[in-house]
Motif scaffolding. Structure first.
Motif, short mmCIF file in Angstrom:
data_model
loop_
_atom_site.label_atom_id
_atom_site.label_comp_id
_atom_site.label_asym_id
_atom_site.label_seq_id
_atom_site.Cartn_x
_atom_site.Cartn_y
_atom_site.Cartn_z
N PRO A 1 -0.71 5.04 -0.83
CA PRO A 1 -1.95 4.28 -0.66
C PRO A 1 -3.04 5.00 0.14
CG PRO A 1 -0.27 3.45 0.82
CD PRO A 1 0.38 4.51 0.00
N ALA A 2 -2.68 6.04 0.92
CA ALA A 2 -3.70 6.65 1.79
C ALA A 2 -4.54 7.67 1.04
CB ALA A 2 -3.00 7.32 2.98
N ASP A 3 -5.86 7.66 1.32
CA ASP A 3 -6.75 8.74 0.86
C ASP A 3 -6.85 9.69 2.03
OD1 ASP A 3 -7.28 7.62 -1.64
OD2 ASP A 3 -8.75 6.27 -0.76
N GLU A 4 -6.36 10.92 1.85
CA GLU A 4 -6.25 11.83 3.00
C GLU A 4 -7.18 13.02 2.89
OE1 GLU A 4 -1.85 12.17 3.55
OE2 GLU A 4 -2.40 10.68 5.06
N PHE B 1 -6.61 13.47 8.27
CA PHE B 1 -7.24 12.20 8.64
C PHE B 1 -7.44 11.41 7.35
CE2 PHE B 1 -11.10 9.64 9.59
CZ PHE B 1 -10.58 8.92 10.65
N GLY B 2 -7.19 10.10 7.42
CA GLY B 2 -7.32 9.34 6.18
C GLY B 2 -7.54 7.87 6.41
N VAL B 3 -7.70 7.17 5.30
CA VAL B 3 -7.87 5.73 5.35
C VAL B 3 -6.97 5.07 4.31
CG1 VAL B 3 -10.23 5.69 6.25
CG2 VAL B 3 -9.88 5.88 3.78
N ILE B 4 -6.55 3.85 4.63
CA ILE B 4 -5.77 3.03 3.70
C ILE B 4 -6.61 1.78 3.49
CG2 ILE B 4 -3.57 1.85 3.31
CD1 ILE B 4 -2.24 3.87 5.16
N THR B 5 -6.97 1.51 2.24
CA THR B 5 -8.02 0.52 1.96
C THR B 5 -7.52 -0.65 1.09
OG1 THR B 5 -8.65 1.89 0.07
CG2 THR B 5 -9.88 2.24 2.12
N PRO B 6 -6.56 -1.43 1.59
CA PRO B 6 -6.01 -2.51 0.77
C PRO B 6 -7.03 -3.60 0.46
CG PRO B 6 -5.23 -2.69 3.04
CD PRO B 6 -5.94 -1.38 2.93
N VAL B 7 -8.10 -3.69 1.27
CA VAL B 7 -9.06 -4.78 1.08
C VAL B 7 -10.24 -4.32 0.22
CG1 VAL B 7 -10.58 -6.41 2.29
CG2 VAL B 7 -8.35 -5.82 3.26
N SER B 8 -10.87 -3.17 0.58
CA SER B 8 -12.06 -2.75 -0.16
C SER B 8 -11.71 -2.08 -1.49
CB SER B 8 -12.92 -1.83 0.69
OG SER B 8 -12.24 -0.61 0.92
N GLU B 9 -10.56 -1.41 -1.54
CA GLU B 9 -10.16 -0.77 -2.80
C GLU B 9 -8.66 -0.98 -2.98
OE1 GLU B 9 -11.64 3.46 -2.92
OE2 GLU B 9 -12.69 2.73 -1.14
N PRO B 10 -8.26 -2.21 -3.35
CA PRO B 10 -6.82 -2.49 -3.44
C PRO B 10 -6.12 -1.55 -4.41
CG PRO B 10 -8.14 -4.46 -3.93
CD PRO B 10 -9.09 -3.33 -3.76
N PHE B 11 -4.88 -1.17 -4.04
CA PHE B 11 -4.16 -0.23 -4.90
C PHE B 11 -3.12 -0.93 -5.76
CE2 PHE B 11 -1.73 -0.46 -1.03
CZ PHE B 11 -2.65 -0.20 -0.02
N CYS B 12 -3.39 -2.20 -6.07
CA CYS B 12 -2.41 -3.00 -6.84
C CYS B 12 -1.98 -2.31 -8.13
CB CYS B 12 -3.00 -4.36 -7.17
SG CYS B 12 -3.55 -5.25 -5.71
N ALA B 13 -2.91 -1.65 -8.82
CA ALA B 13 -2.59 -1.08 -10.12
C ALA B 13 -1.51 -0.02 -10.03
CB ALA B 13 -3.85 -0.49 -10.75
N ARG B 14 -1.38 0.60 -8.85
CA ARG B 14 -0.31 1.61 -8.70
C ARG B 14 0.73 1.18 -7.69
NH1 ARG B 14 -3.15 4.91 -4.65
NH2 ARG B 14 -5.26 4.12 -4.73
N CYS B 15 0.88 -0.13 -7.48
CA CYS B 15 1.84 -0.61 -6.49
C CYS B 15 3.27 -0.49 -7.03
CB CYS B 15 1.55 -2.06 -6.12
SG CYS B 15 2.75 -2.72 -4.96
#
Ligand code: SAM
Ligand code: SF4
Length: 335
Positions: free
Chosen positions: A240-243, A253-267
């Motif tokens: 899930p992290a964009d690094e 350094f990275g971000v995990i964005t479950p709210v602004s860009e949910p990664f459901c399609a690859r969950c």
């Protein structure tokens, strides 16, 4: 779902997503009370409702047979569960490729040697701030120093590089974005800010809305202060992290964005709660009881049946709006 040749099919949901990543919440208990995760006066489950580690292992074995290859041991705080180090060793002995742990770090230093010996592959340490007073405010416990020492000690073990997870909150720790990012210039650390999720029964959503800060804004602010970030290609497309990396930095350094860009399609995830329920999705309240199957006479086929039922109802996407706040906390589901 067995073929005639006794080969078991890979667990796959109705949207053709492979489910190969299991998160086990070994306890709902915790020695911290992070504000975004649980109330100070949380009622923990009676211990009689909690699965034994042997029962959790049986569940993991059934998952392994259906093609699950990765397990994360989490909670609550996993290191408050007696026997958890041994449990990590059992999971490795069963044959999982990747066994990891997410911890608040408070009990990590004294357990590092045991975890390395047990075969733990990686550790994620949750640390939202580098300021002791703010740490005490967020976690409601005055334990910054002990957690920081654990982070430093972990860097001296084969568990290095360690991952640091910080939940981003506007007006709370967003003034530390560059300080946290700067750690990656000095240490082999993977620092990731996670977008705050509305998961603590904050039903009206107003508190959530005032605290929320997007991953995109975090990256912009880090770059303004520390220069360009170069994207790193993912080894695992489901991660899930964009690094990113600053020039010459040993860490990322990275971000995990479950709210602004949910990664459901690859969950690819499924979660086992400490009280014996499978959660197919963190962002819905859906759960499937599996305790009876685990405790049945012939548990592995019984668990397989429940796993396939769970795969069938795993939703295409979770609900991420504040209005859809969940009523089980992250600590109960196993973040
Ligand atoms: N106690 C361990 C810890 O804190 O690392 C493991 C369990 S904790 C529930 C797992 C992760 O969930 C932590 O990194 C925590 O910061 C994150 N978390 C908890 N509540 C959250 C929320 N409302 N939004 C985003 N992340 C959250
Ligand atoms: Fe405990 Fe982890 Fe929740 Fe904090 S985030 S209260 S450390 S379970």
């Amino acid at each position: 779902m067995e073929t005639g040749e006794d080969v078991l099919a890979q667990l796959t949901d109705s949207y053709n997503r492979k489910m190969d990543y299991l998160r086990i919440s070994v306890t709902d208990r915790c020695n911290f009370r992070c504000q975004y995760c649980m109330p100070e006066d949380i009622q923990f489950q009676d211990k009689s409702h909690i699965l034994t580690l042997e029962e959790m292992l049986t569940f993991a074995e059934a998952c392994l047979e259906l093609g699950v290859t990765k397990v994360r041991v989490t909670g609550g705080e996993p290191l408050v569960r007696r026997g958890v180090v041994k449990f990590v060793g059992w999971l490795k002995d069963l044959g999982f490729e990747d066994v990891t742990m997410t911890t608040n770090g408070f009990l990590l230093k004294e357990n590092l040697e045991g975890l390395v010996e047990a075969g733990l592959d990686r550790v994620n340490i949750s640390l939202d701030t580098l300021q002791p007073e703010k740490f005490a405010f967020i976690t409601r416990r005055n334990h910054f120093q002990k957690v920081w020492e654990a982070v430093m000690a972990a860097l001296e073990t084969p568990l290095s590089p360690v991952k640091i997870n910080a939940v981003a909150m506007r007006g709370v720790n967003d003034d530390e974005i560059s300080d946290m990012a700067r750690l990656t210039l000095e240490y082999p650390m993977h620092v990731r800010f996670i977008e705050l999720m509305p998961l603590n029964g904050d039903t009206d959503g107003s508190r959530f809305r005032s605290l929320f800060i997007s991953g995109r804004e975090i990256l912009e602010r880090a770059q303004e202060e520390l220069g360009d970030l170069r994207p790193i290609e993912k080894d695992d497309p489901a991660a899930p992290a964009d690094e990113f990396r600053f020039d010459g930095a040993p860490g990322t350094f990275g971000v995990i964005t479950p709210v602004s860009e949910p990664f459901c399609a690859r969950c690819s995830r499924l979660r086992l709660t400490a009280d014996g329920k499978i959660h197919p999705c963190l962002l819905t309240d859906l759960d499937v009881p599996v305790k009876d199957a685990i405790r049945s006479e012939n548990p592995i086929p019984a668990i397989h049946k429940v796993l396939w039922e769970t795969a069938r109802i795993k939703p295409a996407a979770g609900l991420t709006l504040p209005e859809e706040s969940r009523h089980r906390t992250m600590s109960q589901i196993g973040g």
